[in-house]
Design a protein around this motif. Structure first.
Motif, short mmCIF file in Angstrom:
data_model
loop_
_atom_site.label_atom_id
_atom_site.label_comp_id
_atom_site.label_asym_id
_atom_site.label_seq_id
_atom_site.Cartn_x
_atom_site.Cartn_y
_atom_site.Cartn_z
N ARG A 160 0.80 -1.23 0.14
CA ARG A 160 -0.04 -0.16 -0.31
C ARG A 160 0.76 1.30 -0.11
NH1 ARG A 160 -2.97 -3.29 3.63
NH2 ARG A 160 -1.89 -2.09 5.37
N GLU A 161 1.98 1.20 0.77
CA GLU A 161 2.78 2.35 0.78
C GLU A 161 3.43 2.60 -0.53
OE1 GLU A 161 6.60 2.54 3.36
OE2 GLU A 161 5.08 3.44 4.75
N HIS A 162 3.91 1.60 -1.40
CA HIS A 162 4.38 1.79 -2.65
C HIS A 162 3.56 2.49 -3.51
CE1 HIS A 162 6.12 0.38 -6.59
NE2 HIS A 162 7.13 0.22 -6.12
N LEU A 163 2.20 2.16 -3.43
CA LEU A 163 1.60 2.72 -4.31
C LEU A 163 1.21 4.29 -3.89
CD1 LEU A 163 -0.83 3.26 -6.48
CD2 LEU A 163 -2.45 2.40 -4.95
N THR A 164 1.34 4.55 -2.55
CA THR A 164 1.12 5.94 -1.93
C THR A 164 2.12 6.85 -2.51
OG1 THR A 164 -0.24 5.07 0.02
CG2 THR A 164 0.90 7.32 0.29
N LYS A 165 3.49 6.15 -2.27
CA LYS A 165 4.53 6.88 -2.65
C LYS A 165 4.60 7.27 -4.24
CE LYS A 165 7.87 4.70 0.38
NZ LYS A 165 8.89 3.98 0.76
N LEU A 166 4.08 6.48 -4.87
CA LEU A 166 3.98 6.80 -6.42
C LEU A 166 3.16 7.99 -6.89
CD1 LEU A 166 4.39 6.24 -9.29
CD2 LEU A 166 2.66 4.39 -9.50
N LEU A 167 1.95 7.93 -6.06
CA LEU A 167 1.04 8.98 -6.33
C LEU A 167 1.56 10.22 -5.62
CD1 LEU A 167 -2.36 7.04 -5.13
CD2 LEU A 167 -1.45 7.80 -7.51
#
Length: 344
Positions: A160-167
């Motif tokens: 989830r954090e990976h997607l958050t960082k990308l956004l």
């Protein structure tokens, strides 16, 4: 995908990335050539633009070497994944470190993920967690709704954090003023592109004919674990700025044309100096007589726009000999530089 305010954690990470505006701008400036290159490949495969920033999340576009079976390259690819997506490796080459080859393979993979999952957010989850795991979750729970922006699916926190960082990094790039940063620009002649190398050559020789520093060329091509571009290397391409790429292509074409002319002319005509190998040049009798009568070693002062191939051709010598006599070691020529052409 989602905007900056879609989830509080997106803003948390955006502010964390830009906590020091000057450092962020420096990091972004260093990464910009690779970022633009990745963006162009993403467009080729119709991949969502945010994924051009995925290497920022993974490595900040650094080609991290993969020691002890660890992930490698700016995409942080493990060996097993590299084999699946067609990235080869041998003693002199690691495709995971090849910016062009790895980006092409990853973008193709992301496109295929989207064809299966139909949601770019899940594509990012799949990149981090694995495609088959995400397919299983979709079968069990169905596709997530548009809200919340970070899908509430039973995935690890790091996913989830990976997607958050990308956004978050996408948010900064879309609205830099909101975070008090200024995005760098890059002139078109500095945009990266690949050059097909149709003969084996050293990186030092390639750098000279491209008009760039050998160390800079090596940094752009970390997949080459030796100083040689081998015709047996998969996709033997060199990545470099556009202006240098045009110069290298011209030099290779001239060398190919001269080699063809020599082969058609017969053995009575001397071949031109070779870009591709350290071949001594045979001179005719009159040239030999002149050389024997010359009391001092010849020199040449570099003029504007000249390269080693042209100089070697004019003096009926080889590129490698000039490199050796002048200890060039991949260094570009300088205007006014005096080159030795003969041994003392």
């Amino acid at each position: 995908m989602s905007d900056c305010d879609a989830d509080p954690q997106i803003m948390v990470w955006a502010h964390r990335y830009t906590q020091s505006p000057q450092r962020f701008e420096t990091q972004m400036s260093q990464a910009l050539p690779q970022l633009i290159y990745v963006q162009q490949v993403a467009e080729k495969y119709d991949v969502a633009g945010e994924f051009a920033l995925l290497p920022w999340v993974e490595s900040q576009y650094r080609s991290v070497p993969g020691h002890h079976n660890l992930p490698a390259g700016m995409w942080q690819i493990v060996s097993s994944t590299a084999k699946v997506i067609g990235l080869h490796a041998n003693h002199g080459y690691d495709g995971r470190l090849d910016t062009a080859a790895s980006t092409d393979s990853v973008m193709r993979m992301l496109r295929d993920y989207h064809n299966d999952l139909h949601d770019w957010r899940l594509v990012d989850y799949a990149f981090n967690r694995g495609e088959f795991g995400m397919q299983r979750l979709v079968r069990q729970h169905g596709l997530p709704p548009d809200e919340p922006a970070i899908p509430k699916m039973p995935v690890p926190r790091v996913t989830r954090e990976h997607l958050t960082k990308l956004l978050a990094i996408s948010c900064i790039v879309r609205d830099p003023e909101r975070f008090n940063v200024e995005l760098p620009t890059l002139s078109a002649d500095q945009h990266l592109e690949t050059v097909e190398v149709n003969h084996g050559m050293t990186l030092s020789t390639a750098a000279i004919h491209a008009g760039m520093d050998a160390d800079s060329l090596k940094r752009l091509n970390p997949a080459l674990l030796s100083n040689t571009v081998d015709a047996n290397t998969p996709r033997h391409r060199l990545l470099m700025p556009h202006r240098n790429a045009e110069q290298l292509r011209t030099a290779m074409q001239m060398a190919n044309d001269q080699d063809m002319t020599a082969s058609l002319s017969g053995i009575n005509n001397p071949p031109p100096p070779s870009l591709f190998a350290d071949q001594p040049t045979i001179t005719d009798e009159s040239t030999q007589t002149f050389s024997n009568k010359t009391r001092h070693a010849r020199t040449h002062t570099v003029r504007n726009g000249e390269n080693l191939w042209q100089i070697a051709k004019n003096y009926s010598t080889s590129v490698s000999k000039i490199e050796r006599l002048n200890h060039l070691h991949g260094k570009p020529l300088k205007l006014g530089q005096v080159l030795k052409l003969d041994s003392p």
